[in-house]
Write a protein that holds these residues in place. Structure first.
Motif, short mmCIF file in Angstrom:
data_model
loop_
_atom_site.label_atom_id
_atom_site.label_comp_id
_atom_site.label_asym_id
_atom_site.label_seq_id
_atom_site.Cartn_x
_atom_site.Cartn_y
_atom_site.Cartn_z
N ASP A 194 87.50 104.10 45.35
CA ASP A 194 88.98 104.64 45.61
C ASP A 194 89.17 106.05 45.00
O ASP A 194 89.83 106.75 45.70
CB ASP A 194 89.88 103.97 44.50
N GLU A 195 88.43 106.35 44.08
CA GLU A 195 88.37 107.77 43.38
C GLU A 195 87.72 108.86 44.41
O GLU A 195 88.29 109.74 44.67
CB GLU A 195 88.09 107.88 41.91
N ALA A 196 86.65 108.37 44.96
CA ALA A 196 86.02 109.02 45.86
C ALA A 196 86.88 109.42 47.08
O ALA A 196 87.00 110.59 47.76
CB ALA A 196 84.70 108.56 46.37
N VAL A 197 87.77 108.60 47.76
CA VAL A 197 88.45 108.50 48.78
C VAL A 197 89.55 109.53 48.44
O VAL A 197 90.20 110.43 49.19
CB VAL A 197 89.30 107.27 49.49
N ARG A 198 90.07 109.35 47.15
CA ARG A 198 91.39 110.02 46.67
C ARG A 198 91.23 111.63 46.77
O ARG A 198 91.99 112.22 47.26
CB ARG A 198 91.85 109.56 45.36
N HIS A 213 75.61 96.05 46.36
CA HIS A 213 77.20 96.17 46.79
C HIS A 213 77.54 96.95 47.93
O HIS A 213 78.59 97.50 48.06
CB HIS A 213 77.60 96.81 45.70
N THR A 214 76.66 97.43 48.73
CA THR A 214 77.01 98.31 49.79
C THR A 214 77.99 97.50 51.01
O THR A 214 78.72 98.49 51.40
CB THR A 214 75.79 99.17 50.63
N ASN A 215 77.93 96.51 51.09
CA ASN A 215 78.69 95.57 51.96
C ASN A 215 80.15 95.84 51.35
O ASN A 215 81.13 95.90 52.03
CB ASN A 215 78.63 94.02 52.04
N ARG A 216 80.30 95.82 50.05
CA ARG A 216 81.88 95.88 49.40
C ARG A 216 82.27 97.07 49.41
O ARG A 216 83.44 97.27 49.57
CB ARG A 216 81.58 95.12 48.02
N TYR A 217 81.35 98.12 49.42
CA TYR A 217 81.74 99.42 49.56
C TYR A 217 82.23 99.69 50.84
O TYR A 217 83.48 100.21 51.05
CB TYR A 217 80.74 100.47 49.36
N ARG A 218 81.63 99.15 51.87
CA ARG A 218 82.22 99.22 53.31
C ARG A 218 83.48 98.52 53.35
O ARG A 218 84.34 98.99 54.10
CB ARG A 218 81.23 98.57 54.20
N GLY A 219 83.66 97.58 53.01
CA GLY A 219 84.91 96.58 53.19
C GLY A 219 85.84 97.27 52.23
O GLY A 219 87.19 97.41 52.91
N ARG A 220 85.72 98.00 51.52
CA ARG A 220 86.67 98.59 50.61
C ARG A 220 87.06 99.92 51.32
O ARG A 220 88.49 100.15 51.29
CB ARG A 220 86.52 99.12 49.02
N LEU A 221 86.24 100.57 51.88
CA LEU A 221 86.58 101.75 52.66
C LEU A 221 87.48 101.25 53.94
O LEU A 221 88.38 102.20 53.98
CB LEU A 221 85.31 102.52 53.04
N GLU A 222 87.16 100.43 54.46
CA GLU A 222 87.99 99.90 55.54
C GLU A 222 89.35 99.46 55.08
O GLU A 222 90.31 99.85 55.86
CB GLU A 222 87.30 98.67 56.28
N LEU A 224 91.18 100.92 52.62
CA LEU A 224 91.72 101.98 52.31
C LEU A 224 91.98 102.81 53.71
O LEU A 224 92.48 104.16 53.52
CB LEU A 224 90.73 102.93 51.49
N GLY A 225 91.67 102.27 54.74
CA GLY A 225 92.02 102.95 56.11
C GLY A 225 91.15 104.19 56.46
O GLY A 225 91.47 104.98 57.51
N MET A 226 89.68 104.22 55.96
CA MET A 226 89.03 105.09 56.36
C MET A 226 88.26 104.96 57.72
O MET A 226 88.50 103.75 58.17
CB MET A 226 87.64 105.27 55.41
N THR A 227 88.05 105.96 58.43
CA THR A 227 87.62 105.65 59.83
C THR A 227 86.05 106.01 60.04
O THR A 227 85.33 106.34 58.93
CB THR A 227 88.21 106.64 60.81
N ASP A 228 85.53 105.34 61.13
CA ASP A 228 84.12 105.48 61.21
C ASP A 228 83.30 105.12 60.17
O ASP A 228 82.12 105.54 59.78
CB ASP A 228 83.70 107.16 61.52
#
Length: 256
Positions: A194-198, A213-222, A224-228
């Protein structure tokens, strides 16, 4: 701007060995690994000499697997990560004036590689300086930046990736290598994402390489509305112990 790019695969600094050295120091790890290797080879030879062919084959197979494990780990830590991240950073096609944040920068392997591509930019490395890398310290990172000729564009700070002391939209790129998984809790790792996106600017990009945990990172980024948002393996050069511990890369872009 010149099209000539520095060769990120041949570092000049000393970036240590990746690993958890909080309980046992690097020399202790080396002694333990050497003793295990010697024991396996000794058992293989002894059984072969005494005619115990099956046992010799078994212990020989263990010895070979152990050698491959240790060899791939050391290669990934000392060589492979530079080869892989050279390709990843090159693929980002940086202009050279970006502000980049490296979460869990350690002795600066990824931080300095990024800084080499920023003749008019800035690279900030953040770490808690725990013993999850041999010789990990701010001074070691600054020395490497000096050796690589990028000290004038590198800042090294002590901080927690779960609570970044930067204002919103401060960076064009946030990167990290084998660091986020060190946060002990799932909630803490999510806070780091979350902080990285902020702190990313609109249109900014994120690239996180990790073992777990990279699957969870991907899920959280999605979420948060991140694209690509993408997740992929970084290949054999980043096997920290043969194929048993592959490193995967998660990338994403912040919407404009």
């Amino acid at each position: 701007m010149s099209d000539i790019r520095p060769d990120l695969r041949r570092p000049l600094g000393d970036y240590g060995i990746d690993g958890d050295f909080r309980v046992i120091p690097p020399r202790g790890h080396a002694v333990i690994l050497a003793l295990i290797g010697i024991a396996l080879v000794t058992l293989t030879i002894r059984n072969a000499v005494t005619g115990a062919v099956t046992a010799a084959v078994v212990f020989g197979s263990f010895a070979l697997a152990f050698a491959l494990f240790v060899g791939s780990y050391l290669r990934a830590s000392r060589v492979g990560k530079f080869e892989v991240w050279a390709r990843v950073l090159g693929g980002l096609r940086l202009r050279g004036d970006e502000h980049v944040l490296d979460l869990g920068c350690g002795r600066g392997a990824l931080l300095v590689s990024a800084a080499k591509l920023l003749p008019h930019g800035r690279a900030v490395g953040l770490d808690l300086w725990r013993a999850d890398q041999s010789g990990n310290s701010p001074d070691a990172t600054r020395r490497n930046a000096e050796l690589e000729g990028v000290a004038d564009r590198v800042d090294v700070e002590t901080g927690d990736m779960r609570r970044l002391a930067f204002v919103d939209a401060s960076f064009d790129l946030v990167i990290s290598n084998l660091a986020v998984h060190n946060v002990p809790s799932r909630e803490g790792r999510q806070a780091a994402i979350d902080e990285a996106v902020r702190v990313l600017r609109p249109g900014g990009r994120l690239a996180i390489g990790d073992l777990l945990h990279t699957n969870r990172y991907r899920g959280r980024l999605e979420e948060l509305g991140m694209t690509d948002v993408e997740r992929r393996s970084l290949g054999w050069r980043m096997w920290l112990g043969a194929p048993f511990f592959p490193t995967r890369l998660v990338t994403a872009t912040k919407p404009i």
